[in-house]
Design a protein around this motif. Sequence first.
Motif, PDB file in Angstrom:
ATOM      1  N   PRO A 204       0.802  -1.225   0.000  1.00 29.54           N
ATOM      2  CA  PRO A 204       0.000   0.000   0.000  1.00 29.54           C
ATOM      3  C   PRO A 204       0.838   1.280   0.000  1.00 29.54           C
ATOM      4  O   PRO A 204       0.307   2.358  -0.253  1.00 29.54           O
ATOM      5  N   THR A 205       2.128   1.180   0.286  1.00 25.60           N
ATOM      6  CA  THR A 205       2.975   2.374   0.341  1.00 25.60           C
ATOM      7  C   THR A 205       4.431   1.974   0.167  1.00 25.60           C
ATOM      8  O   THR A 205       4.760   0.781   0.131  1.00 25.60           O
ATOM      9  N   TRP A 206       5.275   2.984   0.064  1.00 22.67           N
ATOM     10  CA  TRP A 206       6.717   2.715   0.071  1.00 22.67           C
ATOM     11  C   TRP A 206       7.247   3.076   1.456  1.00 22.67           C
ATOM     12  O   TRP A 206       6.647   3.858   2.194  1.00 22.67           O
TER      13      TRP A 206
ATOM     14  N   SER B  24       8.055   7.476   4.768  1.00 20.80           N
ATOM     15  CA  SER B  24       7.033   6.895   3.907  1.00 20.80           C
ATOM     16  C   SER B  24       6.002   7.977   3.624  1.00 20.80           C
ATOM     17  O   SER B  24       5.952   9.008   4.317  1.00 20.80           O
ATOM     18  N   ASP B  25       5.171   7.776   2.606  1.00 20.55           N
ATOM     19  CA  ASP B  25       4.096   8.736   2.349  1.00 20.55           C
ATOM     20  C   ASP B  25       2.797   8.322   3.044  1.00 20.55           C
ATOM     21  O   ASP B  25       1.787   9.004   2.942  1.00 20.55           O
ATOM     22  N   ASP B  26       2.847   7.200   3.774  1.00 22.17           N
ATOM     23  CA  ASP B  26       1.671   6.741   4.526  1.00 22.17           C
ATOM     24  C   ASP B  26       2.184   6.110   5.815  1.00 22.17           C
ATOM     25  O   ASP B  26       2.553   4.928   5.849  1.00 22.17           O
TER      26      ASP B  26
ATOM     27  N   ALA C 152       0.343   2.860   7.128  1.00 27.74           N
ATOM     28  CA  ALA C 152       0.621   1.675   6.325  1.00 27.74           C
ATOM     29  C   ALA C 152       2.060   1.195   6.537  1.00 27.74           C
ATOM     30  O   ALA C 152       2.324  -0.009   6.595  1.00 27.74           O
ATOM     31  N   ALA C 153       2.993   2.140   6.651  1.00 27.84           N
ATOM     32  CA  ALA C 153       4.389   1.781   6.869  1.00 27.84           C
ATOM     33  C   ALA C 153       4.562   1.030   8.180  1.00 27.84           C
ATOM     34  O   ALA C 153       5.304   0.043   8.262  1.00 27.84           O
TER      35      ALA C 153
ATOM     36  N   PRO D 271       6.014   0.082  -3.564  1.00 20.91           N
ATOM     37  CA  PRO D 271       4.658  -0.478  -3.677  1.00 20.91           C
ATOM     38  C   PRO D 271       4.551  -1.612  -4.697  1.00 20.91           C
ATOM     39  O   PRO D 271       3.694  -2.485  -4.557  1.00 20.91           O
TER      40      PRO D 271
END
Length: 292
Positions: free
Chosen positions: A174-176, A209-211, A214-215, A244
């Motif tokens: 879902p994220t990096w 991370s951008d989330d 999720a990270a 992702p």
Amino acid sequence: MEEKSRNMTDEHLSRQLRKSKGGKLGGKLLSLVGGVVAIAGIILGGNIVLVVIGGVILGLGQMVQGKSKDKASQQAFDAIAPDIVSAALENVQMSPTPHLLDAEDTNIPLPRHTHCSGSGYVRGTYRGLTTELCTVRLTEVNEVQREETGLWEKNEQPVYTGQWMLCELGQEFPTWLTIWPRERLDKLFSAKTIKTGSEVFDKRFNLSSDDEAAALRILTPGRMERILALADSSIGKFAVNLNPDGRVYIAVHSGRGFFDIGKGRESPAQLRQRFAHELHWFTDMIDAFRGV
């Protein structure tokens, strides 16, 4: 029979490594002579002829050292690397093209550099997953003006040498997220980073991370524990970038490349043991992210 063949290979390689030491010593002596001549030229009122001659001798000495090590490294690679790689990976390809691993196509923080190059590419499958490893080198080019001649010269300095591995995990996320070492200045100025809740982990690593939520779901307590254990046996400061699309990049700033003979002081048996250990460390890190 196999043991006898290995002993013969090791004996031959040992001779080549000893020759390499002799070649490097000769190169160092040339470099020393060149430096002395160049300094003498500067002391004698900027004698251009001596400065130039000294520079040429110095450059020749460095070239001799480099060629001697490169030759020994290639011989060690040819004699040892194929067996080491084949023990860890299947469907091995030496020098595959095109390359899958691009160091600058990641979120891994890198020092400022002018050029990025990769070498020693090897591709294979690790437990069914496409994997590629290589050596990454970064260099910075600056222009400097020589006081003794007034001429401008380009000066290229290495700023980073490390071992990298890419593995395609075969699933989407879902994220990096990127994990990299927490330096002293980061701690001093409280650099922005995602806090995991693990005091030990947060003291040693930054996480971006951008989330964030999720990270943190990806970076479970068990996974952090495995990463910390690998950090204790690491061959250098390392960073990990999970994408992702399922690619995971592992970068170790070890100061050397894969299958590098270093100073050439190790025996073939010691080189074989070190090469296997280094490759095993990377596959252990892949295992830490399998089935995320």
